[in-house]
Design a protein around this motif. Structure first.
Motif, short mmCIF file in Angstrom:
data_model
loop_
_atom_site.label_atom_id
_atom_site.label_comp_id
_atom_site.label_asym_id
_atom_site.label_seq_id
_atom_site.Cartn_x
_atom_site.Cartn_y
_atom_site.Cartn_z
N ASP A 1 -7.36 7.59 2.87
CA ASP A 1 -6.99 8.05 1.53
C ASP A 1 -8.23 8.35 0.70
OD1 ASP A 1 -4.40 7.43 2.24
OD2 ASP A 1 -4.48 5.43 1.32
N HIS B 1 1.60 4.33 -2.94
CA HIS B 1 1.59 5.80 -2.82
C HIS B 1 2.90 6.38 -3.33
CE1 HIS B 1 -2.09 6.32 -0.61
NE2 HIS B 1 -1.69 5.63 0.44
N HIS C 1 0.83 -1.20 0.00
CA HIS C 1 0.00 0.00 0.00
C HIS C 1 0.88 1.26 0.00
CE1 HIS C 1 -3.72 2.23 1.34
NE2 HIS C 1 -2.77 3.09 1.69
N GLU C 2 1.82 1.29 0.91
CA GLU C 2 2.67 2.48 1.01
C GLU C 2 3.57 2.62 -0.21
OE1 GLU C 2 2.10 4.80 3.02
OE2 GLU C 2 0.65 3.64 4.18
ZN ZN Z 1 -2.79 5.07 2.13
#
Ligand code: ZN
Ligand code: ADP
Length: 620
Positions: free
Chosen positions: A508, A435, A431-432
């Motif tokens: 988010d 981003h 996930h990170e």
């Molecule tokens: Zn996030």
């Protein structure tokens, strides 16, 4: 600071009311305690017990019958109580049975219990003197005299050389430490700062999860500067009696001012600093608000050149009253983050100094095994390991002791939901990375300063910290779209690299949706609606405008459709980038799994690396 006497009396009344209630509650508990050892049972049970020959002694009272029974199956004796059935005269029946069994019978006159009676008798004699005492103390305070229970009770720490906390005792939170060095410089030489008229920090708010070392850090600032450290917890200010908190604040500052330069530290600031509700309600609220007001008054009252520095800690900055963060109050915030693997190792080293380590102990490995743990947990790990070695009757702490300690502590932390499973870690890593990689691929996105999978003190699970390159007044449409795309990069990465999506993207999605809404309804950036601004911000729309002035139903539907379209488009764009750069995504994620935090340079190196050579295949 004399208050009008009418409000004084009102407050006094409510405090004494509380006191009386408290005494009554205590009385009831005491009276019940008398009875608790005897079990109340149905009448029939008594009859059965007598019939079985278990009754040893029976006491007949006016409303209840008490019987001492021999315990069944070798258990201890027990006492039972039976409530008398008013309409039925059971005496003859009992008499016959008891006589037949030869049980001793006695009578009992007092049913209320000695304690209750005594309490009821004595209560007025306790309450009335207290009333007078209360009145006179309040009056004394009105005249500006000190009141004993309004004393601040602040703890003053011993600053003798062997007890003093230094920066070297604080590890793994280097950024926070660096931010506080200026405070140290100021406290060491306040005169120098005063001479040049420099504005010095008055209040520093340390924000971070419990156990990350906020108190320790504040103590270290005092230790490094060689000044006294006054510490008090926010919850200690706020008590049942209205007015006590405010008086404690006053007292604390009085003490501190006479010791300046010094540090005043308030732990759990949120206990007093919660946003004021406005509504007058519970006495507890009123008390807290008074305490908060007094704190604000005191903070405004001392001048920053005096050498007094306020520090406070909270793990819930979002609920603090805005007034606290205004200029001249807690105008500086320092984030005290959970440590990453390197930070944890440094903290372990600090605490391991106090024990004898075996040669087989690898603190790097211990750090790797303890993701999510904060400084207090790690201090605990070392302590538990030392205890484990004592249990083995060994003189040195070995690797096996650390293993045992970690297992033991992680069990507790897992229950509290504070330790990530391996699956969760992998998901957060992707996930990170999503981003970060999307941000790096966008033309307009802010540079990525740092990526981490360590749960942040506040907000989302991991976090990708983007710093805006410059202060911006205007943001263009493309920049906004890139921002939305970056926000959706986390969700997109989960779609690309994990089987399913998770709740981790909640924040988010909320932010991306909000940005899209602004684009459509305020910035005139959607084709379908054109430059029409269909909504204003909630702040500048007066209440009387109501719905009548709002957009039509059709317009609102169109707004929603447009928001949806932007989000769909940007999510697809993010997914597209990540699928194309899958190898880089994997590389960042696995680096994150290993190192937990990647700084800007490390990240750029990973992304800049030439694509791995294609796997050798037999086909040519
Ligand atoms: Zn996030
Ligand atoms: P907080 O105030 O953030 O809740 P504390 O400062 O009370 O946390 O930390 C409790 C204890 O945990 C400290 O006394 C110290 O032993 C240990 N500790 C916490 N953070 C650190 C750190 N960064 N470095 C070394 N020890 C730490």
């Amino acid at each position: 600071m004399a208050k009008p006497s009418s409000t004084l009396r009102a407050r006094l009344g409510s405090s004494l009311g509380l006191l009386v209630v408290a005494l009554l509650v205590v009385g009831i508990f005491v009276a019940r305690g008398q009875r608790d050892e005897a079990k109340v049972v149905p009448y029939s049970e008594l009859v059965t017990a007598i019939d079985e020959g278990r009754a040893k002694e029976v006491t007949l009272g006016a409303t209840e019958i008490q019987a001492k029974l021999a315990g069944k199956d070798g258990k201890a004796d027990e006492t039972i109580v039976v409530v008398r059935i008013p309409e039925m005269d059971e005496r003859p029946l009992l008499d016959a049975m008891l006589k037949a069994r030869g049980v001793s019978v006695s009578g009992k006159h007092e049913e209320r219990g000695f304690f209750t009676t005594a309490l009821l008798g004595v209560l007025p004699f306790i309450v009335i003197p207290l009333l007078f005492l209360g009145l006179s103390t309040f009056a004394a305070r009105g005249q500006g005299k000190a009141m004993t229970f309004g004393k601040s009770r602040a703890k003053i720490y011993d600053q003798s050389p062997e007890n003093v906390t230094r920066f070297s005792d604080v590890a793994g939170i280097d950024e926070a430490k660096a931010e506080l060095t200026e405070v140290v410089k100021f406290l060491k030489e306040p005169a120098k700062y005063r001479a040049v008229g420099a504005r010095v920090p008055k209040g520093v708010l340390l924000v971070g999860a419990p156990g990350t070392g906020k108190t320790l850090l504040a103590k270290a600032v005092a230790g490094e500067s060689g000044v006294p450290f006054f510490s008090m917890s926010g919850s200690e200010f706020v008590e049942m009696f209205v007015g006590v908190g405010a008086s404690r604040v006053r007292d604390l500052f009085e003490q501190a001012k006479s010791h300046a330069p010094c540090i005043v530290f308030i732990d759990e600031l949120d206990a007093i600093g919660k946003a004021r509700s406005g509504a007058q309600g519970f006495a507890a609220n009123e008390e807290r608000e008074q305490t908060l007001n007094q704190l604000l008054v005191e903070m405004d009252g001392f001048d920053s050149g005096s050498g007094l520095v306020m520090m406070a800690a909270t793990n819930r900055p979002e609920i603090l009253d805005r007034a606290l963060s205004r200029a001249g109050r807690f105008d500086r915030q320092v984030l005290v983050d959970r440590p990453d693997v390197r930070g944890r190792e440094a903290i372990l080293k600090v605490h391991a100094k106090k024990v004898q380590l075996g040669v087989d102990v690898d603190l790097t490995h211990v750090a790797q095994r303890t993701p999510g743990m904060v400084g207090a947990d790690l201090a605990n790990v070392v302590n538990e390991a030392a205890l484990a070695s004592v249990r083995r009757e060994a003189a040195i702490v070995e690797a096996q002791d650390f293993e045992e300690a970690i297992d033991r502590l992680q069990l507790g932390l897992k229950k509290g939901g504070r330790v990530m499973t391996d699956d969760e870690k992998r998901r957060v890593a992707f996930h990170e990375s999503g981003h970060a990689l999307v941000a790096l691929s966008m033309k307009h996105a802010d540079p990525v300063h740092r990526v981490t999978i360590i749960p942040r003190s506040i907000g989302a699970l991991g976090a990708t910290l983007q710093l805006p390159t410059e202060e911006r007044y205007l943001v263009t449409r493309e920049e906004l779209l890139d921002r939305i795309c970056t926000l959706l990069g986390g969700r997109a990465a989960e779609e690309v690299a994990c089987e399913d999506v998770s709740t981790g993207a909640e924040d988010d999605l909320a932010r991306a949706t909000e940005l899209s809404r602004l684009m459509v309804s305020r910035f005139g950036m959607s084709e379908a609606l054109g430059p029409a601004a269909t909504s204003r911000s909630a702040d500048d729309a007066p209440a009387w405008m109501g719905r009548a002035d709002g957009p039509s139903e059709a317009t609102r539907q169109l707004v929603d459709t447009e928001i949806r379209a932007i989000l769909d488009r940007e999510l697809a764009r993010a997914r597209d980038v990540l699928s194309r750069e899958r190898a880089k995504l994997d590389a960042i994620a696995s680096a994150l799994l290993e190192r937990e935090t990647l700084q800007r340079g490390e990240l750029e190196a990973l992304v800049a690396a030439p694509p791995a050579p294609p796997a050798p295949t037999s086909a040519t």
